[in-house]
Design an enzyme around this catalytic site. Structure first.
Site: not given
Length: 172
Positions: A27, A53, A57, A86
């Site tokens: 990401s 997160y 990544k 998404t």
């Protein structure tokens, strides 16, 4: 840890395969993080899921670069799909989704580069270990962002992940 365990388990088979490739989906969030090997379990300080997160990544980018150096018979790539519409984006970041929903990519647009990396002969003509977006290698650090890590931190990441993975191997 999951990316590390899965990939290292497959390395012996991949080393024997023709045109072996490993593609990790990362990401752009990693662009705001410097590798932090001192707290891989996020045990100290206040937990911030977004930063954890982004740190994960960043770790994936470093893993890909390290594996590319160590395994010359396998083509490693890591990529950012761009912000796609998404279910995960809608549920995990509802405010972001509401602000950006008219400019998000389709799921197919988000998947384009990973599919290209998996099947294109053009992709393997580029060096192993690169970070891609829109079928192009892109920088893994923003100018002036101070996100570069010393080589010893990158090596330490590999050592710590190997230690963690051994705990899972011994209990299974």
């Amino acid at each position: 840890l999951g990316t590390y365990i899965l990939t290292t388990a497959l390395l012996p088979l991949l080393e024997k395969a023709a045109d072996a490739r490993v593609i990790t989906v990362s990401s752009g969030g990693m662009l705001v993080q410097q590798l932090n090997v001192s707290d891989l379990q996020s045990a100290s300080g206040t937990f911030d899921g977004t930063m954890v997160y982004a740190q994960n990544k960043r770790q994936q980018v470093v893993l890909t670069q390290q594996w590319a150096k160590a395994h010359r018979n396998i083509h490693f790539s890591v990529m950012h799909p761009g912000w796609a519409d998404t279910p995960a984006v809608r549920s995990a970041m509802p405010d972001f989704y509401e602000r950006m929903k008219n400019s998000l990519r389709t799921e197919a647009q988000g998947a384009d580069t990973v599919v290209w990396l998996a099947v294109s002969s053009e992709a393997t003509k580029l060096p192993s270990g690169l970070f891609f977006q829109d079928r192009q290698p892109v920088r893994t650090h923003l100018p002036l962002a101070s996100t570069h890590s010393p080589p010893e931190d990158e090596e330490k990441l590999m050592e710590v992940l190997e230690e963690f993975s051994q705990k899972f191997k011994s209990t299974s």
